[in-house]
Design a protein around this motif. Structure first.
Motif: not given
Ligand SMILES: Cc1cc2nc3c(=O)[nH]c(=O)nc-3n(C[C@H](O)[C@H](O)[C@H](O)COP(=O)(O)O)c2cc1C
Length: 348
Positions: A69-70, A99, A127, A157, A194, A196, A223-224, A226, A274, A295-296
């Protein structure tokens, strides 16, 4: 600035920060580097016959991959969602949109989530933050979100530490397990949960599955990060310092999977947090996941074009198949049940 502008500005900031800034946690990794496949020099498999299709949310999909979800809500998010939907449909990925809170609060933004027309047959997941169940969101708002997305499921989330650092964050997480359970009981579509980027442990996953949750996406650490993303948006010195101090918290993605398997949680398990390539996805599936989420690491392609995404998706699928070829696994089921993965090196 009113609340709607706030949400949309936040979404735009998130994309910019994730594309341009260092948002990795400190001193923490996904843990996949601690696992290695035992190579099988005689795999007894024809590479061209390796199959990676699965069933998810009662649909057949060509791959076990999920777009984490992004986004949604802004014009740029619309372009991203459009590109993601087209690539997901072409390559058989499942798709989690960002979301939908922004669309409920400002219906003019709904179109930025309406990607079903570009992706008619894949699973699409709507989401919203679980914490919103403590801030005025109930079953009606959740229904609005899944209806406007034409989704196959809703994922809630869990993002406590993000809300903590976020300037406008909502931090009352009390009583949420029961509210999630109640929503599961009365909702007309499957509900998932989930994180994040801080991970879900084995005990919580088990309780969630027992409460009627149909899938858990661990979204583990490594990974990302937050709290780092929100730190870049915050001008409050206290919050910025705390963001740094907590940037090594969380459960590495691989460790979440191992813990959930040990706790014998039963339900669809998604590995994300990640992931950067198909070999890591293969390790995640060998450690017990049914799907692997990105994700990212696919955001830059998502901003660029559907073509760039399709190329990246093709590469990730090829990498997954290469790892399967290395251990002689001809299907996702065989990969999931393999004994050809072992722990190497030091502990987490
Ligand atoms: C630009 C961006 C926006 C995101 N927005 C949401 C969101 O609205 N809802 C959500 O559950 N996760 C959101 N995420 C989190 C991702 O779904 C994911 O759980 C998190 O970034 C870890 O995964 P990654 O390391 O592959 O990025 C967002 C991630 C990114 C990069």
């Amino acid at each position: 600035m009113n609340q709607r502008d706030d949400v949309n500005k936040r979404k735009a900031d998130h994309i910019q920060i994730c594309l341009n800034d260092n948002v990795n946690g400190r001193g923490i990794t996904t843990g996949f580097e601690h696992y290695s496949f035992i190579h099988q020099a005689l795999p007894e498999v024809d590479f061209t016959e390796i199959k990676v299709d699965i069933s998810f949310l009662e649909k057949k999909v060509a791959t076990p991959f999920l777009i984490s979800s992004m986004t949604g809500g802004t014009e740029k998010a619309m372009t991203i969602n459009h590109n993601l939907a087209i690539a997901a449909q072409e390559k058989g990925w499942s798709f989690g949109v960002g979301s939908g809170r922004a669309a409920v609060e400002d219906p003019k933004r709904a179109y930025t989530f309406q990607v079903r027309k570009y992706a008619p047959s894949i699973p699409i997941i709507a989401n919203v933050g679980a914490v919103q169940l403590n801030y005025g969101f109930g079953i009606d708002e959740c229904k609005k979100i899944v209806d406007l997305v034409e989704a196959d499921a809703l994922v809630l989330h869990l993002n406590s530490l993000q809300e903590l650092i976020q300037p406008e964050g909502n931090t009352n997480f009390r009583g949420l397990f029961q509210k999630i359970e109640e929503l599961c009981r009365s909702f007309h579509l499957p509900i998932g949960v989930k994180e994040v980027g801080w991970g879900i442990n084995g005990q919580l996953a088990k309780r969630l599955f027992e409460s009627g949750i149909s899938f858990v996406d661990v979204a583990g650490a490594g990974g990302t990060n937050w709290s780092q993303v929100e730190k870049h948006r915050s001008t409050n010195p206290l919050k910025r310092a705390v963001a740094d101090a907590i940037s090594g918290l969380g459960i590495p993605t691989a460790e979440c999977l191992v813990d959930i398997k040990q706790n014998e949680g039963t339900g669809t398990l998604i590995a994300s947090g990640g992931l950067g390539n198909g070999v890591e996805a293969a390790k995640a599936i060998a450690l017990g996941a049914d799907l692997a989420g990105f994700g990212r690491s696919i955001l830059a392609e998502a901003v660029t074009s559907e073509r760039a995404l399709i190329e990246r998706f093709t590469q990730i699928e090829y990498e997954l198949k290469a790892a399967m070829f290395s251990i002689g696994a001809a299907s996702i089921n065989e990969l999931k049940n393999t004994s050809s993965i072992k722990r190497v090196g030091s502990s987490f």
